[in-house]
Design an enzyme around this catalytic site. Sequence first.
Site, PDB file in Angstrom:
ATOM      1  N   LYS A   1       2.633 -16.996   8.939  1.00 51.34           N
ATOM      2  CA  LYS A   1       3.292 -15.777   8.453  1.00 51.34           C
ATOM      3  C   LYS A   1       4.233 -15.228   9.531  1.00 51.34           C
ATOM      4  O   LYS A   1       5.371 -14.849   9.252  1.00 51.34           O
ATOM      5  CB  LYS A   1       2.233 -14.731   8.055  1.00 51.34           C
ATOM      6  CG  LYS A   1       1.493 -15.113   6.774  1.00 51.34           C
ATOM      7  CD  LYS A   1       0.269 -14.244   6.489  1.00 51.34           C
ATOM      8  CE  LYS A   1      -0.457 -14.784   5.245  1.00 51.34           C
ATOM      9  NZ  LYS A   1      -1.656 -14.029   4.866  1.00 51.34           N
TER      10      LYS A   1
ATOM     11  N   ASP B   1       0.904  -7.111   0.508  1.00 50.15           N
ATOM     12  CA  ASP B   1      -0.045  -8.035  -0.122  1.00 50.15           C
ATOM     13  C   ASP B   1      -0.304  -7.658  -1.578  1.00 50.15           C
ATOM     14  O   ASP B   1      -0.828  -8.458  -2.354  1.00 50.15           O
ATOM     15  CB  ASP B   1      -1.391  -7.971   0.615  1.00 50.15           C
ATOM     16  CG  ASP B   1      -1.668  -9.215   1.445  1.00 50.15           C
ATOM     17  OD1 ASP B   1      -1.135 -10.282   1.112  1.00 50.15           O
ATOM     18  OD2 ASP B   1      -2.434  -9.098   2.421  1.00 50.15           O
TER      19      ASP B   1
ATOM     20  N   GLN C   1      -5.413  -9.580   7.256  1.00 47.52           N
ATOM     21  CA  GLN C   1      -5.818 -10.921   6.817  1.00 47.52           C
ATOM     22  C   GLN C   1      -7.273 -10.901   6.353  1.00 47.52           C
ATOM     23  O   GLN C   1      -8.147 -10.353   7.018  1.00 47.52           O
ATOM     24  CB  GLN C   1      -5.623 -11.928   7.968  1.00 47.52           C
ATOM     25  CG  GLN C   1      -5.854 -13.371   7.583  1.00 47.52           C
ATOM     26  CD  GLN C   1      -4.853 -13.900   6.544  1.00 47.52           C
ATOM     27  OE1 GLN C   1      -3.723 -13.432   6.468  1.00 47.52           O
ATOM     28  NE2 GLN C   1      -5.279 -14.850   5.746  1.00 47.52           N
TER      29      GLN C   1
HETATM   30  N1  GUN Z   1      -6.592 -14.560   2.742  1.00 48.39           N
HETATM   31  C1  GUN Z   1      -6.339 -15.554   1.850  1.00 48.39           C
HETATM   32  N2  GUN Z   1      -5.212 -15.285   1.150  1.00 48.39           N
HETATM   33  C2  GUN Z   1      -4.761 -14.101   1.606  1.00 48.39           C
HETATM   34  C3  GUN Z   1      -3.631 -13.300   1.273  1.00 48.39           C
HETATM   35  O1  GUN Z   1      -2.811 -13.612   0.401  1.00 48.39           O
HETATM   36  N3  GUN Z   1      -3.509 -12.148   1.981  1.00 48.39           N
HETATM   37  C4  GUN Z   1      -4.389 -11.768   2.927  1.00 48.39           C
HETATM   38  N4  GUN Z   1      -4.184 -10.607   3.552  1.00 48.39           N
HETATM   39  N5  GUN Z   1      -5.446 -12.476   3.261  1.00 48.39           N
HETATM   40  C5  GUN Z   1      -5.624 -13.647   2.597  1.00 48.39           C
END
Ligand code: GUN
Length: 289
Positions: free
Chosen positions: A53, A120, A97
């Site tokens: 990311k 998100d 996350q």
């Molecule tokens: N963990 C697995 N997929 C995601 C996601 O799309 N966003 C976040 N913040 N954590 C995750």
Amino acid sequence: MTARILDGNALAATVRGRLAERAAALTARGVQPCLAVILVGQDPASAVYVRNKVRGCEAAGMRSLKFDYPADVAQQAVFERIAALNADPAVHGILVQLPLPPQFDADRVLEAVAPEKDVDGFHAENVGALMQGHPRFVPCTPAGVMEMLKSENVPLAGAEAVIVGRSNIVGKPMAMLLLAQSCTVTVCHSRTRDLTGHCRRADILVAAVGKAKMITGDRIKPGATVIDVGINRDASGKLCGDVDFESAKEVAGLITPVPGGVGPMTITMLLANTLVSAERALALAGGRR
Ligand code: GUN
């Protein structure tokens, strides 16, 4: 029949090119889009996702801030960090996350993120907006899947869409997005009777359960579009999806590979949400900073 492969890397590169142009235009006006990422603990998969990311931001000319905490950090420290990021006008997106360590109340943490920076799309306000049909931030993985379907002009209105998996991150928002495009949507899960029967009716099959290769070719309608959201390791430690690619590609019409399918599009949509958040912030400031 051998399915056409839906190349997520190629589509992501095209979309990210356009995002980079918009990010450069915003930066020239004094607003560089900025994503803040919070990572708690040492989960190796999460560390890889977060690294990708951050790299994705840099490659698109966006800023990123990364905050790492040990797994035993007090929840309060994370709340304080989120509050500071909420209040910082230079930050446009905030991402915590998941998964969080067990002592965390994940729902409370997600609710602490300002809805207008919730790139998100996990805050209850944004989940509600999606359900009501006027989404503000759409969760990145299902948003990426919709872009993939759009890029291939997959017919949606009236199509039978079957989603395997009912998570808040993928299954539920995926259902809302496909429903908004007039698909007839079925959500299957661990208690579903006759999973195979449901899958074999699907014109569009989205696998998002986290079980390696569980969707085999005999569960797929000939010619169907098969979207594999899973990221697993097979018995030999090789990366694989929820779909058994080898048998599925002989039956499907269009299929996403793992890796190189949905994954690159998920991060692309995160960048898109961050960019849109920055554009909104500039518009709210009356076009002036
Ligand atoms: N963990 C697995 N997929 C995601 C996601 O799309 N966003 C976040 N913040 N954590 C995750």
